[in-house]
Design a protein around this motif. Structure first.
Motif, mmCIF file in Angstrom:
data_model
loop_
_atom_site.group_PDB
_atom_site.id
_atom_site.type_symbol
_atom_site.label_atom_id
_atom_site.label_comp_id
_atom_site.label_asym_id
_atom_site.label_seq_id
_atom_site.Cartn_x
_atom_site.Cartn_y
_atom_site.Cartn_z
ATOM 1 N N LYS A 52 0.834 -1.209 0.000
ATOM 2 C CA LYS A 52 0.000 0.000 0.000
ATOM 3 C C LYS A 52 0.868 1.259 0.000
ATOM 4 O O LYS A 52 0.517 2.268 -0.608
ATOM 5 C CB LYS A 52 -0.937 -0.007 1.209
ATOM 6 N N ALA A 53 2.011 1.221 0.663
ATOM 7 C CA ALA A 53 2.939 2.355 0.604
ATOM 8 C C ALA A 53 3.407 2.567 -0.832
ATOM 9 O O ALA A 53 3.478 3.703 -1.329
ATOM 10 C CB ALA A 53 4.135 2.109 1.523
ATOM 11 N N GLU A 54 3.723 1.477 -1.503
ATOM 12 C CA GLU A 54 4.184 1.584 -2.882
ATOM 13 C C GLU A 54 3.078 2.069 -3.813
ATOM 14 O O GLU A 54 3.360 2.742 -4.809
ATOM 15 C CB GLU A 54 4.737 0.234 -3.349
ATOM 16 N N HIS A 55 1.819 1.769 -3.495
ATOM 17 C CA HIS A 55 0.711 2.303 -4.287
ATOM 18 C C HIS A 55 0.755 3.828 -4.294
ATOM 19 O O HIS A 55 0.622 4.460 -5.353
ATOM 20 C CB HIS A 55 -0.626 1.829 -3.724
ATOM 21 N N TYR A 56 0.953 4.424 -3.124
ATOM 22 C CA TYR A 56 1.037 5.884 -3.026
ATOM 23 C C TYR A 56 2.238 6.416 -3.792
ATOM 24 O O TYR A 56 2.126 7.363 -4.590
ATOM 25 C CB TYR A 56 1.122 6.308 -1.555
ATOM 26 N N LEU A 57 3.384 5.824 -3.585
ATOM 27 C CA LEU A 57 4.616 6.311 -4.206
ATOM 28 C C LEU A 57 4.589 6.131 -5.720
ATOM 29 O O LEU A 57 4.998 7.024 -6.467
ATOM 30 C CB LEU A 57 5.815 5.593 -3.590
ATOM 31 N N CYS A 58 4.098 4.992 -6.177
ATOM 32 C CA CYS A 58 3.990 4.766 -7.616
ATOM 33 C C CYS A 58 2.989 5.726 -8.249
ATOM 34 O O CYS A 58 3.178 6.177 -9.392
ATOM 35 C CB CYS A 58 3.571 3.319 -7.896
ATOM 36 N N ALA A 59 1.925 6.063 -7.512
ATOM 37 C CA ALA A 59 0.944 7.030 -8.011
ATOM 38 C C ALA A 59 1.584 8.394 -8.194
ATOM 39 O O ALA A 59 1.299 9.113 -9.162
ATOM 40 C CB ALA A 59 -0.245 7.115 -7.054
ATOM 41 N N LEU A 62 4.742 8.856 -8.848
ATOM 42 C CA LEU A 62 5.672 8.717 -9.968
ATOM 43 C C LEU A 62 4.968 8.562 -11.309
ATOM 44 O O LEU A 62 5.621 8.500 -12.349
ATOM 45 C CB LEU A 62 6.575 7.496 -9.744
ATOM 46 N N ASN A 63 3.635 8.486 -11.301
ATOM 47 C CA ASN A 63 2.848 8.275 -12.518
ATOM 48 C C ASN A 63 3.133 6.899 -13.129
ATOM 49 O O ASN A 63 3.164 6.726 -14.344
ATOM 50 C CB ASN A 63 3.135 9.374 -13.553
ATOM 51 N N LYS A 64 3.321 5.907 -12.259
ATOM 52 C CA LYS A 64 3.608 4.543 -12.715
ATOM 53 C C LYS A 64 2.586 3.534 -12.194
ATOM 54 O O LYS A 64 2.889 2.342 -12.093
ATOM 55 C CB LYS A 64 5.016 4.124 -12.256
ATOM 56 N N ASN A 65 1.385 4.014 -11.858
ATOM 57 C CA ASN A 65 0.398 3.132 -11.234
ATOM 58 C C ASN A 65 -0.568 2.502 -12.225
ATOM 59 O O ASN A 65 -1.436 1.729 -11.828
ATOM 60 C CB ASN A 65 -0.406 3.897 -10.169
ATOM 61 N N GLY A 66 -0.453 2.858 -13.471
ATOM 62 C CA GLY A 66 -1.322 2.270 -14.478
ATOM 63 C C GLY A 66 -2.790 2.458 -14.160
ATOM 64 O O GLY A 66 -3.229 3.542 -13.750
ATOM 65 N N ASP A 67 -3.583 1.382 -14.321
ATOM 66 C CA ASP A 67 -5.021 1.453 -14.078
ATOM 67 C C ASP A 67 -5.360 1.624 -12.601
ATOM 68 O O ASP A 67 -6.503 1.933 -12.256
ATOM 69 C CB ASP A 67 -5.706 0.186 -14.600
ATOM 70 N N ALA A 68 -4.375 1.406 -11.723
ATOM 71 C CA ALA A 68 -4.625 1.556 -10.282
ATOM 72 C C ALA A 68 -4.810 3.006 -9.872
ATOM 73 O O ALA A 68 -5.293 3.293 -8.783
ATOM 74 C CB ALA A 68 -3.475 0.934 -9.483
ATOM 75 N N ASN A 125 -3.158 7.233 -10.742
ATOM 76 C CA ASN A 125 -2.022 8.091 -10.435
ATOM 77 C C ASN A 125 -2.492 9.419 -9.846
ATOM 78 O O ASN A 125 -3.656 9.786 -9.970
ATOM 79 C CB ASN A 125 -1.215 8.365 -11.709
ATOM 80 N N VAL A 126 -1.579 10.127 -9.227
ATOM 81 C CA VAL A 126 -1.863 11.487 -8.786
ATOM 82 C C VAL A 126 -1.784 12.386 -10.008
ATOM 83 O O VAL A 126 -0.812 12.318 -10.781
ATOM 84 C CB VAL A 126 -0.851 11.953 -7.719
ATOM 85 N N ASN A 127 -2.794 13.214 -10.201
ATOM 86 C CA ASN A 127 -2.782 14.128 -11.344
ATOM 87 C C ASN A 127 -1.613 15.103 -11.235
ATOM 88 O O ASN A 127 -1.155 15.425 -10.135
ATOM 89 C CB ASN A 127 -4.091 14.918 -11.412
ATOM 90 N N VAL A 146 14.356 -0.696 -5.381
ATOM 91 C CA VAL A 146 13.277 -0.357 -6.297
ATOM 92 C C VAL A 146 11.919 -0.491 -5.640
ATOM 93 O O VAL A 146 11.750 -1.183 -4.641
ATOM 94 C CB VAL A 146 13.301 -1.260 -7.557
ATOM 95 N N LEU A 147 10.944 0.171 -6.240
ATOM 96 C CA LEU A 147 9.529 -0.076 -5.948
ATOM 97 C C LEU A 147 8.996 -0.963 -7.059
ATOM 98 O O LEU A 147 9.427 -0.861 -8.199
ATOM 99 C CB LEU A 147 8.701 1.222 -5.985
ATOM 100 N N GLN A 148 8.018 -1.759 -6.722
ATOM 101 C CA GLN A 148 7.380 -2.596 -7.734
ATOM 102 C C GLN A 148 6.093 -1.896 -8.177
ATOM 103 O O GLN A 148 5.050 -2.036 -7.562
ATOM 104 C CB GLN A 148 7.088 -3.987 -7.168
ATOM 105 N N CYS A 149 6.189 -1.099 -9.245
ATOM 106 C CA CYS A 149 5.039 -0.346 -9.754
ATOM 107 C C CYS A 149 4.408 -1.079 -10.938
ATOM 108 O O CYS A 149 5.107 -1.764 -11.692
ATOM 109 C CB CYS A 149 5.458 1.056 -10.200
ATOM 110 N N PRO A 150 3.109 -0.943 -11.161
ATOM 111 C CA PRO A 150 2.447 -1.587 -12.301
ATOM 112 C C PRO A 150 3.064 -1.228 -13.639
ATOM 113 O O PRO A 150 3.088 -2.054 -14.558
ATOM 114 C CB PRO A 150 1.006 -1.079 -12.195
ATOM 115 N N ASP A 151 3.564 0.004 -13.778
ATOM 116 C CA ASP A 151 4.153 0.438 -15.047
ATOM 117 C C ASP A 151 5.673 0.364 -15.050
ATOM 118 O O ASP A 151 6.339 1.116 -15.760
ATOM 119 C CB ASP A 151 3.702 1.869 -15.371
#
Length: 494
Positions: A324-331, A333-339, A341-343, A384-389
């Protein structure tokens, strides 16, 4: 040629104090641009700490540096028979709201812990301690009994009717509390977190004071857990201003993790693990971090425990926190895909919502920078973070944190620094609110609400969605300014 950031001369806030943005100059072409010299982060750090002196309530000390600010709220708590003098005004009004004040102190303390060497090297360690202690002294006084915490002084409705300096305020100073019959686990949990975090900051220089803070933190945690409820359900006056939308689960997990870090007691980590699902720590995937929504911050704290490898018995749950921490960080970074991202604006600013968006920017800059340090400290060659993108690296987190900081300082389409540099009742409106001229006093170091989703900023006193500054906007930047100043110094030496 040096690029001079525009000076905004008519900034103000909705209720009491007048602000004016200060210019920041980059030595060559604007900080943050490729090949350009950085901003003066040391000056930004110095200014940010002056801001907390401008926001002080109570009897001011002899070494007060913001000389135009005077004593205020000297009878706070008198009606209720308690001493509630002190603390901070959260923004432009003269109310002392407990929840954002506690979050401010937590973030100041976290800054001090993570970036102590950089703050000391910049010559600001004493001022950071003073900023934290001004808040913690107040919390200790406000915690008058094990199951009583005074939550607010002043009433937002009557206060906002007037536009006056705190030294001159004529509005209600009614005080409100939470107790066993009227619980407020969110407020109590955040205050416990603030005191636990601060106790670590004072452990070396003032061990007795650190122990006092820790004692209150542990009592407050017990209070919040034993008598559960939202503070804005107990104190209706707070609902219109600082409603606890996220509930109290995040604050209780946040407090447990801070108390574990401060005490080393397994019981607090056990609590964060046992309540992880019920309180949303391992189920809520969030793309913001603020005075209300603590999930991303507490998930990063839990991940730090995992990365340190000290509690293998909790590895499965801590891995869920990490996801869940990585969800925030990846968002971010604009790497969250369909999950999701932060605009971002065209100018590169992270954008969460219209009202006071800058709080999300500064808090993101802090979490991005801190997590990059945690990854690097974990000893992996390529953390690394494991981001969807695709993977996200520690250096990407640091770079984005710095880019958001530089946007605040002036590397933005408007060329404006949103770090500010600060008025009885209706006369404030008549004499100052409608004036177009410069302001009489300047709140150096305040960070205003900032521009909209198109990087547009309307410099008007009545535009408080963008022009009001808050303590919790600036608090996370204390550490980041110190960190970037330290990085810059190292680069220049090499």
């Amino acid at each position: 040629m040096a690029t001079r950031i525009k000076i905004l001369t008519s900034l103000a806030i909705c209720a009491a104090l007048v602000l004016v943005l200060l210019p920041f100059t980059a030595a060559d072409g604007g900080g943050g641009a490729k090949g350009a010299a950085p901003f003066d982060y040391k000056k930004a750090l110095h200014s940010s700490l002056l801001y907390f002196e401008a926001q002080r309530s109570g009897h001011l000390p002899h070494n007060q540096r913001v000389k135009w600010r005077g004593h205020s709220g000297l009878a706070d708590g008198l009606q209720q028979g308690v001493d509630l003098v002190g603390g901070y005004y959260d923004a432009g009004d003269n109310v002392k709201f407990g929840l954002p004040m506690a979050f401010t102190v937590t973030m100041l303390s976290w800054s001090a812990m993570e970036f102590a060497d950089d703050i000391a090297a910049a010559g600001e360690w004493r001022h950071v301690l003073e900023a934290i202690k001004w808040g913690t002294d107040y919390f200790v006084k406000a915690h008058t009994e094990p199951y009583v915490l005074w939550a607010e002084v002043g009433d937002g409705d009557t206060d906002h009717y007037c536009w006056q300096r705190p030294e001159d305020m004529t509005t209600s100073r009614q005080a409100y509390k939470v107790d066993s019959d009227n619980p407020g686990s969110d407020l109590v949990g955040e205050t416990a977190a603030a005191l636990a975090a601060a106790s670590m900051v004072f452990r070396r220089s003032n061990p007795h004071y650190a122990q006092v803070l820790l004692h209150h933190a542990e009592q407050l945690f017990e209070f919040g857990d034993k008598y559960r409820g939202k503070y804005d359900s107990s104190i209706g006056e707070a609902y219109s201003y600082y409603a606890s939308v996220s509930g109290y689960g995040d604050e209780m997990l946040w407090a447990a993790l801070w108390l574990h870090r401060a005490t080393g007691k397994a019981s607090y980590l056990d609590y964060a693990v046992d309540m992880a699902d019920e309180f949303g720590g391992t189920t809520w995937a969030i793309t913001e971090f603020s005075w209300d929504v603590k999930y991303a911050g507490l998930q990063i704290l839990a991940t730090k425990v995992l990365l340190e490898g000290k509690h293998p018995e909790h590895k499965a749950t801590l891995e869920k926190y990490k996801a869940k921490a990585e969800h925030y960080l990846c968002a971010c970074l604009n790497k969250n895909g369909d999950a999701g991202n932060v605009n971002r604006t065209a100018g590169g600013m992270l954008f969460v919502r219209q009202w006071n968006n800058m709080q999300y920017v500064t808090n993101a800059a802090f979490l991005l920078t801190v997590y990059s340090r945690y990854l690097t400290s974990a000893g992996q060659e390529l953390p690394v973070l494991q981001c969807p993108d695709g993977p996200g690296h520690a250096d990407e987190l640091r770079a984005l944190g710095r880019a958001q900081t530089d946007y605040v300082l002036g590397a933005n389409p408007a060329g404006v620094s949103y770090l500010v540099g600060f008025i009885g009742c209706m006369q404030g409106y008549d004499n100052w609110f409608l004036r177009r001229g410069s302001n009489p006093n300047v709140v150096v170091g305040a960070i205003v609400g900032g521009p909209d989703h198109l990087d547009r900023f309307r410099d008007r006193r009545d535009n408080y969605m963008q022009t009001e500054a808050c303590t919790y906007n600036t608090a996370p930047m204390v550490g980041i300014f110190a960190h970037l100043h330290g990085e810059t110094a190292i680069t220049e030496k090499s």
